[in-house]
Write a protein that holds these residues in place. Sequence first.
Motif, PDB file in Angstrom:
ATOM      1  N   GLN A 214      18.098  21.356 -12.526  1.00  0.00           N
ATOM      2  CA  GLN A 214      17.398  20.330 -13.341  1.00  0.00           C
ATOM      3  C   GLN A 214      18.683  19.879 -14.513  1.00  0.00           C
ATOM      4  OE1 GLN A 214      13.805  21.653 -15.164  1.00  0.00           O
ATOM      5  NE2 GLN A 214      12.954  22.097 -13.051  1.00  0.00           N
ATOM      6  N   LEU A 215      18.643  18.569 -14.547  1.00  0.00           N
ATOM      7  CA  LEU A 215      19.507  17.978 -15.778  1.00  0.00           C
ATOM      8  C   LEU A 215      18.607  17.942 -16.958  1.00  0.00           C
ATOM      9  CD1 LEU A 215      21.185  15.142 -13.776  1.00  0.00           C
ATOM     10  CD2 LEU A 215      22.239  16.999 -14.746  1.00  0.00           C
ATOM     11  N   ARG A 216      19.445  18.553 -18.147  1.00  0.00           N
ATOM     12  CA  ARG A 216      18.779  18.099 -19.378  1.00  0.00           C
ATOM     13  C   ARG A 216      19.044  16.904 -19.788  1.00  0.00           C
ATOM     14  NH1 ARG A 216      20.055  24.126 -22.181  1.00  0.00           N
ATOM     15  NH2 ARG A 216      18.792  25.199 -20.884  1.00  0.00           N
ATOM     16  N   GLU A 217      18.177  16.430 -20.886  1.00  0.00           N
ATOM     17  CA  GLU A 217      18.326  15.017 -21.334  1.00  0.00           C
ATOM     18  C   GLU A 217      19.879  14.817 -21.908  1.00  0.00           C
ATOM     19  OE1 GLU A 217      16.102  12.125 -24.548  1.00  0.00           O
ATOM     20  OE2 GLU A 217      15.530  13.882 -24.363  1.00  0.00           O
ATOM     21  N   GLY A 218      20.477  13.855 -21.402  1.00  0.00           N
ATOM     22  CA  GLY A 218      21.745  13.387 -21.844  1.00  0.00           C
ATOM     23  C   GLY A 218      22.989  13.972 -21.154  1.00  0.00           C
ATOM     24  N   GLU A 219      22.489  15.206 -20.492  1.00  0.00           N
ATOM     25  CA  GLU A 219      23.364  16.032 -19.806  1.00  0.00           C
ATOM     26  C   GLU A 219      24.189  15.474 -18.366  1.00  0.00           C
ATOM     27  OE1 GLU A 219      23.604  20.872 -19.288  1.00  0.00           O
ATOM     28  OE2 GLU A 219      21.872  19.571 -18.079  1.00  0.00           O
ATOM     29  N   SER A 220      25.357  15.647 -18.054  1.00  0.00           N
ATOM     30  CA  SER A 220      25.981  15.377 -17.026  1.00  0.00           C
ATOM     31  C   SER A 220      25.864  16.126 -15.919  1.00  0.00           C
ATOM     32  CB  SER A 220      27.482  14.737 -17.193  1.00  0.00           C
ATOM     33  OG  SER A 220      28.216  16.034 -17.473  1.00  0.00           O
ATOM     34  N   GLY A 221      25.996  15.898 -14.710  1.00  0.00           N
ATOM     35  CA  GLY A 221      25.970  16.808 -13.582  1.00  0.00           C
ATOM     36  C   GLY A 221      27.132  18.078 -13.847  1.00  0.00           C
ATOM     37  N   ASP A 222      28.505  17.592 -14.328  1.00  0.00           N
ATOM     38  CA  ASP A 222      29.103  18.757 -14.562  1.00  0.00           C
ATOM     39  C   ASP A 222      28.935  19.672 -15.543  1.00  0.00           C
ATOM     40  OD1 ASP A 222      30.957  17.498 -12.484  1.00  0.00           O
ATOM     41  OD2 ASP A 222      32.209  16.570 -13.751  1.00  0.00           O
TER      42      ASP A 222
END
Length: 332
Positions: free
Chosen positions: A29-37
Amino acid sequence: MTDLNQTTPFGRTGFDVTPLALGTSSWGQLREGESGDERDARILEVADAFFAGSLETTLLDTSNMYGPTDAGHLSELFVGQALARAAGPDAGGARAASGLVIQTKLDRDVANDDFSGDRMRRSLEESLSRLGVDRIDVLYLHDPEVVGFDAVMAPGGAVDALVAMKEQGLATSIGISGGPVGMLQRFVETDLFDALVTHNRFTVLDRSAEALLDAATARNVGVSNAAPYGGGVLTGRPESAGTYGYRPIRPDMAAALERLRAICDHHGVAMSAVALGFSLRDPRVHTTIVGASSMSSWRRAIADATAAAAVPESLWAELADLTHGIPPHDAD
């Protein structure tokens, strides 16, 4: 007091485990504002720490279907990357890092709910490839309630496939993992399984897994109790309010939650510590699975476990009848 570094036999699996286990269901899961890297770096920091032996746990819990994204299921891939770095050219086995145990799960095809023996074999192949290993320490059949007991127990079906994997040396031990406690107990009573994962049914707010834990203990089945925070509501964090076990919380359970909160406040103890301590203090539970996709979330779990050791017996006594008269989670 719970010693988080002390290991205990994991039932009849042949492995030893610590009181806490690292859960990876949110590893994708991606957090808000987070990129995949940024996500990858956050999760791999936890995975690397596990294989470095610095997390006060020896058991990592994953699954074929954990970490679903548009790019595929990522949890096992993260585990495999970290294991390869830790083990180097010796990454041929899931226990390449001494004393560490990896458990994963066979999963249906989520596109069509295929739970056949053939699908289980494909699921294992996918997991072995992602993890970069040639066998699994503890391998579970996951969420059989999707198709029912009779379907997975049918000749040539999912259970036969799982048993054959153990006989072929592709899994050291095998287990059953799911939700409804009545069905899980039927599986445990077949005496085919070495281990069990139950979730959301043995918490301070829902104790419907009592008979299941007794059945597992009678057969020396290794018990992992997952979701001790009830999907988050027992952490007390606002973002988890209003739900239990990934569903809207029922009014009777919400009322019990408020009583629990009042009791914890009276004793000056964090509700999250009581929630985790409830699982840690039960001798039928060999390890408690806590999900963590960052070092900060894992440190919160360690803090809860440490605080739980200081919870007074008088508080536990007050909680004895907290769920009296409340229908179990599966009654929804």
